[in-house]
Scaffold this motif. Structure first.
Motif, short mmCIF file in Angstrom:
data_model
loop_
_atom_site.label_atom_id
_atom_site.label_comp_id
_atom_site.label_asym_id
_atom_site.label_seq_id
_atom_site.Cartn_x
_atom_site.Cartn_y
_atom_site.Cartn_z
N GLY A 155 -0.63 -46.44 8.52
CA GLY A 155 -0.63 -46.26 7.08
C GLY A 155 0.31 -47.20 6.35
O GLY A 155 1.16 -47.85 6.96
N ASP A 156 0.12 -47.24 5.02
CA ASP A 156 1.03 -48.02 4.18
C ASP A 156 1.49 -47.22 2.97
O ASP A 156 2.07 -47.77 2.03
N GLY A 157 1.24 -45.93 2.99
CA GLY A 157 1.70 -45.06 1.91
C GLY A 157 0.77 -44.99 0.72
O GLY A 157 1.05 -44.25 -0.24
N GLU A 158 -0.34 -45.73 0.74
CA GLU A 158 -1.28 -45.73 -0.37
C GLU A 158 -2.71 -45.54 0.15
O GLU A 158 -3.03 -45.94 1.28
N VAL A 159 -3.55 -44.95 -0.69
CA VAL A 159 -4.97 -44.82 -0.37
C VAL A 159 -5.72 -45.57 -1.47
O VAL A 159 -5.74 -45.13 -2.63
N ASP A 160 -6.30 -46.70 -1.10
CA ASP A 160 -6.96 -47.53 -2.11
C ASP A 160 -8.27 -48.11 -1.58
O ASP A 160 -8.64 -47.94 -0.42
N PHE A 161 -8.96 -48.82 -2.47
CA PHE A 161 -10.27 -49.37 -2.12
C PHE A 161 -10.16 -50.58 -1.20
O PHE A 161 -10.85 -50.65 -0.16
N MET A 162 -9.29 -51.53 -1.53
CA MET A 162 -9.24 -52.80 -0.81
C MET A 162 -8.82 -52.62 0.64
O MET A 162 -9.35 -53.28 1.54
N HIS A 163 -7.88 -51.75 0.90
CA HIS A 163 -7.39 -51.59 2.26
C HIS A 163 -8.15 -50.49 3.00
O HIS A 163 -8.78 -50.73 4.03
N ASP A 164 -8.11 -49.30 2.47
CA ASP A 164 -8.58 -48.14 3.22
C ASP A 164 -10.10 -47.95 3.17
O ASP A 164 -10.74 -47.78 4.21
N ALA A 165 -10.66 -47.97 1.97
CA ALA A 165 -12.10 -47.71 1.85
C ALA A 165 -12.91 -48.81 2.53
O ALA A 165 -13.85 -48.52 3.30
N LEU A 166 -12.59 -50.07 2.26
CA LEU A 166 -13.34 -51.16 2.88
C LEU A 166 -13.13 -51.19 4.39
O LEU A 166 -14.06 -51.49 5.15
N TYR A 167 -11.91 -50.88 4.85
CA TYR A 167 -11.66 -50.83 6.29
C TYR A 167 -12.53 -49.76 6.94
O TYR A 167 -13.13 -49.98 8.00
N LEU A 168 -12.63 -48.59 6.29
CA LEU A 168 -13.42 -47.51 6.86
C LEU A 168 -14.91 -47.85 6.85
O LEU A 168 -15.63 -47.50 7.80
N VAL A 169 -15.36 -48.55 5.82
CA VAL A 169 -16.76 -49.00 5.81
C VAL A 169 -17.02 -49.91 6.99
O VAL A 169 -18.01 -49.74 7.73
N ARG A 170 -16.17 -50.89 7.20
CA ARG A 170 -16.36 -51.84 8.31
C ARG A 170 -16.22 -51.16 9.67
O ARG A 170 -16.94 -51.50 10.61
N HIS A 171 -15.30 -50.20 9.75
CA HIS A 171 -15.13 -49.45 11.00
C HIS A 171 -16.41 -48.69 11.34
O HIS A 171 -16.87 -48.73 12.49
#
Length: 264
Positions: free
Chosen positions: A202-218
């Motif tokens: 984690g990085d302490g934030e939940v956002d589109f660029m890091h978390d949402a796109l990463y989960l889509v690609r995962h």
């Protein structure tokens, strides 16, 4: 009449002699009985040593905040300790106030509430005997206690300086029948924000660029996006991490789409 009076006097005199002769015996017996009862009352049956608490564990170590206070898959942590004592254990509690325990316990399963004190009474789930002791010592009987918890929203503690989520140390209090307590052991627990999937810790934030796109690609199997914590990524709480439910849900959440405000 004189014969009757003489006979009566004789009986009275004999009765007095009998009482004088028997009284010391009665007194001795009474003193002996009294001595026995005093000895029983003063017998030492106390224990001034606190219980021994060992093997504090948690499974899993890291859980997400329960943002809807409905513990679903991956949002529960099982706390466990082993306790032994010379006498009977009265109770074992764990302090949960730091993660939201209070008038409303942040628990799904467990031994019971501490009446708004943030304390939870742990369950006795079984015993085992420790045999690897010196030959002159009796095997120790250990009792295993557990308690399963979720955590309140806002309990994830991100430290900007260290770049990590700070752990909680939940204090255990084992008390025996003589009220000897051991509070020296704590159980470590780390709480992350639900959906903070990238990077792995984690990085302490939940956002589109890091978390949402990463989960889509995962969820689409893109190489280089394999590393993920399932219980942090399962934002719908259905026990699976997939594209249709979790990845799209997190995208809509981070984009502010109505109806997707809460991560489950």
């Amino acid at each position: 009449m004189k014969k009757i009076e003489a006979l009566t006097v004789g009986i009275v005199v004999l009765s007095m002699f009998a009482y004088v002769a028997i009284a010391p015996v009665i007194l001795v017996i009474a003193q002996q009985d009294n001595a026995i009862s005093i000895g029983d009352a003063g017998a030492s049956d106390s224990d001034n040593k606190p219980p021994i608490v060992a093997n504090p564990t948690v499974d899993p170590l890291i859980i997400p905040e329960d943002t809807d206070n409905e513990p679903l898959w991956g949002e529960l942590a099982e706390l466990m300790v082993n306790v032994t004592d010379e006498s009977k254990i009265k109770n074992v509690t764990v302090k949960l106030s730091a993660i939201g325990g209070g008038s409303k316990e942040p628990m799904a399963m467990g031994g019971g509430s501490g009446g708004g004190s943030g304390l939870a009474v742990m369950f006795n789930i079984g015993n085992y005997t420790e045999n690897n002791l010196p030959a002159n010592e009796a095997p120790a009987l250990w009792t295993v206690y557990n308690y399963s918890i979720n955590t309140s929203v806002g309990t994830a503690r991100w430290n900007e300086t260290s770049g990590t989520y700070e752990p909680y140390y939940l204090q255990v209090n084992a008390t025996d029948r003589y009220d000897n307590s051991n509070t020296s052991v704590s159980i470590e627990l780390i709480v992350m924000k639900n959906g903070d999937v990238m990077p792995y810790n984690g990085d302490g934030e939940v956002d589109f660029m890091h978390d949402a796109l990463y989960l889509v690609r995962h969820t689409k199997g893109v190489p280089g996006y394999e590393n993920i914590r399932d219980n942090i990524a399962d934002v719908t709480g259905d026990g699976e991490v997939d594209f249709m439910h979790d990845a799209l849900y997190l995208v809509r959440h981070t984009k502010g789409v109505p109806g997707y405000e809460i991560l489950h």
